[in-house]
Design an enzyme around this catalytic site. Structure first.
Site, PDB file in Angstrom:
ATOM      1  N   ARG A 102       0.813  -1.214   0.000  1.00  0.00           N
ATOM      2  CA  ARG A 102       0.000   0.000   0.000  1.00  0.00           C
ATOM      3  C   ARG A 102       0.849   1.268   0.000  1.00  0.00           C
ATOM      4  O   ARG A 102       0.558   2.213  -0.733  1.00  0.00           O
ATOM      5  CB  ARG A 102      -0.954  -0.014   1.206  1.00  0.00           C
ATOM      6  CG  ARG A 102      -1.794   1.254   1.405  1.00  0.00           C
ATOM      7  CD  ARG A 102      -2.402   1.790   0.113  1.00  0.00           C
ATOM      8  NE  ARG A 102      -3.126   0.799  -0.641  1.00  0.00           N
ATOM      9  CZ  ARG A 102      -3.465   0.947  -1.918  1.00  0.00           C
ATOM     10  NH1 ARG A 102      -3.105   2.029  -2.591  1.00  0.00           N
ATOM     11  NH2 ARG A 102      -4.119  -0.007  -2.539  1.00  0.00           N
ATOM     12  N   LYS A 137       3.520  25.270  -3.850  1.00  0.00           N
ATOM     13  CA  LYS A 137       2.268  24.742  -3.296  1.00  0.00           C
ATOM     14  C   LYS A 137       2.312  23.216  -3.294  1.00  0.00           C
ATOM     15  O   LYS A 137       1.597  22.536  -4.018  1.00  0.00           O
ATOM     16  CB  LYS A 137       1.083  25.271  -4.087  1.00  0.00           C
ATOM     17  CG  LYS A 137       0.917  26.783  -3.970  1.00  0.00           C
ATOM     18  CD  LYS A 137      -0.222  27.294  -4.829  1.00  0.00           C
ATOM     19  CE  LYS A 137      -0.346  28.810  -4.724  1.00  0.00           C
ATOM     20  NZ  LYS A 137      -1.404  29.357  -5.594  1.00  0.00           N
ATOM     21  N   LYS A 169       6.728  40.312  -3.980  1.00  0.00           N
ATOM     22  CA  LYS A 169       5.283  40.388  -4.163  1.00  0.00           C
ATOM     23  C   LYS A 169       4.762  41.724  -3.627  1.00  0.00           C
ATOM     24  O   LYS A 169       5.527  42.538  -3.097  1.00  0.00           O
ATOM     25  CB  LYS A 169       4.618  39.196  -3.465  1.00  0.00           C
ATOM     26  CG  LYS A 169       5.103  37.840  -4.008  1.00  0.00           C
ATOM     27  CD  LYS A 169       4.617  36.693  -3.169  1.00  0.00           C
ATOM     28  CE  LYS A 169       3.156  36.356  -3.423  1.00  0.00           C
ATOM     29  NZ  LYS A 169       2.965  35.738  -4.746  1.00  0.00           N
ATOM     30  N   GLU A 199       6.429  40.300  -8.936  1.00  0.00           N
ATOM     31  CA  GLU A 199       5.042  39.969  -9.300  1.00  0.00           C
ATOM     32  C   GLU A 199       4.249  41.240  -9.570  1.00  0.00           C
ATOM     33  O   GLU A 199       4.319  42.199  -8.799  1.00  0.00           O
ATOM     34  CB  GLU A 199       4.376  39.182  -8.174  1.00  0.00           C
ATOM     35  CG  GLU A 199       2.935  38.801  -8.467  1.00  0.00           C
ATOM     36  CD  GLU A 199       2.277  38.136  -7.283  1.00  0.00           C
ATOM     37  OE1 GLU A 199       2.345  36.892  -7.204  1.00  0.00           O
ATOM     38  OE2 GLU A 199       1.703  38.851  -6.427  1.00  0.00           O
ATOM     39  N   ASP A 221       0.428  37.982 -12.864  1.00  0.00           N
ATOM     40  CA  ASP A 221      -0.545  37.215 -12.082  1.00  0.00           C
ATOM     41  C   ASP A 221      -1.972  37.528 -12.485  1.00  0.00           C
ATOM     42  O   ASP A 221      -2.401  38.693 -12.484  1.00  0.00           O
ATOM     43  CB  ASP A 221      -0.348  37.508 -10.591  1.00  0.00           C
ATOM     44  CG  ASP A 221      -1.129  36.559  -9.711  1.00  0.00           C
ATOM     45  OD1 ASP A 221      -1.186  35.358 -10.043  1.00  0.00           O
ATOM     46  OD2 ASP A 221      -1.685  37.012  -8.701  1.00  0.00           O
TER      47      ASP A 221
END
Length: 285
Positions: A102, A137, A169, A199, A221
């Protein structure tokens, strides 16, 4: 070229997975039903089409359960699979095979799912200069292997962590006072190998940084394809143009056709669907 991750990086993840699964009493089902001397031959089979990634983690899930198990790889990382393809053969202790199954399948299915999703988006932008890249992420502890799976699918990595590139940012700019001040501070602190990216989410913000000399890339963005096309024209090769924000296999072609260099997709690592594999019994030995 796809370089495999060394076992020394993979083993702690597999060991943690096995310890979690074994709990406090070990595999009580297998211990009760399967004899200590029973031996088996099984195959690892893809149950749907996709791209292979993570077979080394499966190999380690068996090896850590029993170093005497024989694991034969039949397909390479990054290979395109059809439903029913056999990717590996395992022989040895039936108890060890069932105990390690598994955890090995979990890693293999998850990473192959990432590679398959990446390959789908890469195919969707074929004919453009753009590359597909992943972000930070990622699931905690899984960053290295998830980004490896993106590479297996034909993508690239944006940055591995907070320490290998500078991404300025909106909050950084607000606290620094201006984009110029932020860039100046970043360049003063960065080593000669460290890239700087800024950004922006509007063309007006882009205009404000076009004459900055120490920027290597700009992150555009959540811009529309029309705005991205205009942004690429204004950048005119000064620095790399990266598009981000809600990009899907359906929207990626139009975004890539704007002329951007990179498309960054967070969902490739944080919410991708697993690719289905099975461990199929062949015979007792």
């Amino acid at each position: 070229m796809l370089f495999p991750l060394p076992d020394i990086m993979l083993e702690p993840l597999v060991r943690a997975g096995l310890l979690e699964d074994l709990g406090r009493g070990g595999d009580i089902t297998t211990g009760a039903l399967i004899g200590e001397s029973d031996r088996v031959r099984v195959v690892v089979r893809s149950r749907e089409a996709g791209v292979l990634a993570g077979l080394d983690l499966m190999r380690l899930s068996f090896y850590l359960t029993d170093p005497q198990l024989h694991f034969e790889r039949l397909r390479a990382e990054g290979d395109t699979l059809a439903a029913g393809d056999i990717v590996a053969v395992v022989e040895g202790s039936a108890r060890a095979v069932l105990t390690g199954e598994r955890v090995g399948l979990n890693f293999l299915s998850h990473l192959s799912g990432i590679a398959s999703a990446t390959a789908e988006v890469v195919r969707s932008i074929a004919g453009t200069k753009a590359q597909i890249c992943c972000t930070r992420k990622t699931l905690p502890g899984f960053r290295a292997i998830q980004k490896y799976a993106v590479r297996a699918g034909g993508g690239v990595s944006h940055r591995m962590g907070l320490d290998d590139a500078i991404l300025i940012k909106d909050n950084h700019i607000a606290l620094a006072g201006s984009v110029g001040a932020a860039v100046a501070r970043a360049r003063a602190a960065a080593g000669h190998m460290v890239k700087i990216e800024v950004e922006v989410d509007t063309l007006a913000q882009l205009d404000a940084i076009l004459n900055e000399k120490h920027i290597d890339a700009v992150l555009l963005d959540n811009m529309s394809p029309d705005d991205l096309r205009a942004a690429v024209q204004r950048i005119d090769g000064r620095f790399l143009a990266e598009a981000s924000g809600g990009i899907t296999p359906q929207t990626a072609p139009a975004i890539a056709q704007t002329g951007v260099d990179l498309l960054s997709l967070g969902w490739l690592t944080h919410s991708v669907k697993a690719l289905d594999f099975g461990l199929d019994f062949e015979k007792a030995l």
